[in-house]
Design a protein around this motif. Structure first.
Motif, PDB file in Angstrom:
ATOM      1  N   GLY A  68      -6.946   1.873 -21.750  1.00  0.00           N
ATOM      2  CA  GLY A  68      -7.287   2.032 -22.956  1.00  0.00           C
ATOM      3  C   GLY A  68      -7.633   3.520 -22.769  1.00  0.00           C
ATOM      4  O   GLY A  68      -7.652   4.459 -22.028  1.00  0.00           O
ATOM      5  N   CYS A  69      -7.084   4.169 -24.123  1.00  0.00           N
ATOM      6  CA  CYS A  69      -8.110   5.772 -24.533  1.00  0.00           C
ATOM      7  C   CYS A  69     -10.069   5.564 -25.359  1.00  0.00           C
ATOM      8  O   CYS A  69      -8.775   5.022 -26.544  1.00  0.00           O
ATOM      9  N   ILE A  70     -10.590   6.037 -25.145  1.00  0.00           N
ATOM     10  CA  ILE A  70     -11.771   6.171 -25.324  1.00  0.00           C
ATOM     11  C   ILE A  70     -11.898   7.345 -25.976  1.00  0.00           C
ATOM     12  O   ILE A  70     -12.300   8.383 -25.169  1.00  0.00           O
ATOM     13  N   PHE A  71     -12.534   8.299 -27.236  1.00  0.00           N
ATOM     14  CA  PHE A  71     -13.726   8.880 -27.989  1.00  0.00           C
ATOM     15  C   PHE A  71     -14.648   9.076 -27.603  1.00  0.00           C
ATOM     16  O   PHE A  71     -15.511   8.124 -27.427  1.00  0.00           O
ATOM     17  N   TYR A  72     -14.886  10.231 -26.988  1.00  0.00           N
ATOM     18  CA  TYR A  72     -16.288   9.643 -26.251  1.00  0.00           C
ATOM     19  C   TYR A  72     -17.063  11.178 -27.443  1.00  0.00           C
ATOM     20  O   TYR A  72     -16.141  12.581 -27.508  1.00  0.00           O
ATOM     21  N   GLU A  73     -18.455  10.900 -27.662  1.00  0.00           N
ATOM     22  CA  GLU A  73     -18.489  10.829 -28.726  1.00  0.00           C
ATOM     23  C   GLU A  73     -20.302  11.044 -28.172  1.00  0.00           C
ATOM     24  O   GLU A  73     -21.121  10.699 -27.958  1.00  0.00           O
ATOM     25  N   MET A  74     -20.613  12.662 -27.839  1.00  0.00           N
ATOM     26  CA  MET A  74     -22.181  12.950 -27.899  1.00  0.00           C
ATOM     27  C   MET A  74     -23.542  12.378 -28.298  1.00  0.00           C
ATOM     28  O   MET A  74     -23.175  12.750 -29.908  1.00  0.00           O
ATOM     29  N   GLY A  75     -24.210  12.205 -28.288  1.00  0.00           N
ATOM     30  CA  GLY A  75     -25.097  10.796 -28.907  1.00  0.00           C
ATOM     31  C   GLY A  75     -25.026  10.282 -29.204  1.00  0.00           C
ATOM     32  O   GLY A  75     -25.464   9.021 -30.183  1.00  0.00           O
ATOM     33  N   SER A  76     -24.001   9.706 -29.370  1.00  0.00           N
ATOM     34  CA  SER A  76     -23.082   7.984 -29.311  1.00  0.00           C
ATOM     35  C   SER A  76     -22.875   7.162 -28.428  1.00  0.00           C
ATOM     36  O   SER A  76     -22.817   7.653 -27.284  1.00  0.00           O
ATOM     37  N   PRO A 103      -2.092  10.282 -32.300  1.00  0.00           N
ATOM     38  CA  PRO A 103      -3.627   9.874 -32.031  1.00  0.00           C
ATOM     39  C   PRO A 103      -4.362   9.223 -30.961  1.00  0.00           C
ATOM     40  O   PRO A 103      -2.907   8.039 -31.075  1.00  0.00           O
ATOM     41  N   LEU A 104      -4.998   9.314 -30.548  1.00  0.00           N
ATOM     42  CA  LEU A 104      -6.089   8.155 -29.719  1.00  0.00           C
ATOM     43  C   LEU A 104      -5.876   6.537 -29.977  1.00  0.00           C
ATOM     44  O   LEU A 104      -5.761   5.841 -28.604  1.00  0.00           O
ATOM     45  N   GLY A 105      -5.669   5.822 -31.140  1.00  0.00           N
ATOM     46  CA  GLY A 105      -4.938   4.665 -31.198  1.00  0.00           C
ATOM     47  C   GLY A 105      -3.747   4.668 -30.883  1.00  0.00           C
ATOM     48  O   GLY A 105      -3.593   3.387 -30.331  1.00  0.00           O
ATOM     49  N   ALA A 106      -3.120   5.433 -30.533  1.00  0.00           N
ATOM     50  CA  ALA A 106      -1.591   4.883 -30.233  1.00  0.00           C
ATOM     51  C   ALA A 106      -1.427   5.691 -29.027  1.00  0.00           C
ATOM     52  O   ALA A 106      -0.133   5.183 -28.520  1.00  0.00           O
TER      53      ALA A 106
END
Length: 85
Positions: free
Chosen positions: A63-71, A45-48
């Motif tokens: 770090g590791c970042i989750f990309y979410e379009m529109g956010s 999981p991205l958090g780990a």
């Protein structure tokens, strides 16, 4: 798995492996649309991911970042990490 974490690298992990192999210390940030990253045949999981990669490789992973379009959440996290450099 029984093999080394570099056995089936793809994408960004190839770059991380190359940084490790070349003893490069430039800061790295992973930006991904995937909620998990496969490392050594295991979905992490991205958090780990940051801890796992820093455990396996000698790189400067910030770090590791989750990309979410529109956010804007990903952008805010990225700006925060870059500001720490």
């Amino acid at each position: 798995g029984n093999g080394p974490p570099s056995s089936l690298l793809s994408g960004g992990l190839e770059i991380i492996h190359e940084f490790d192999f070349s003893n490069r210390n430039e800061p790295i940030v992973i930006l991904t649309q995937h909620p998990e990253i496969e490392i050594d045949s295991e979905l992490i999981p991205l958090g780990a991911v940051t801890d796992k990669i820093n455990e396996l490789f000698s790189v400067n992973l910030l770090g590791c970042i989750f990309y979410e379009m529109g956010s804007d959440a990903w952008r805010n996290k990225l700006e925060g990490l870059v500001a720490e450099i």
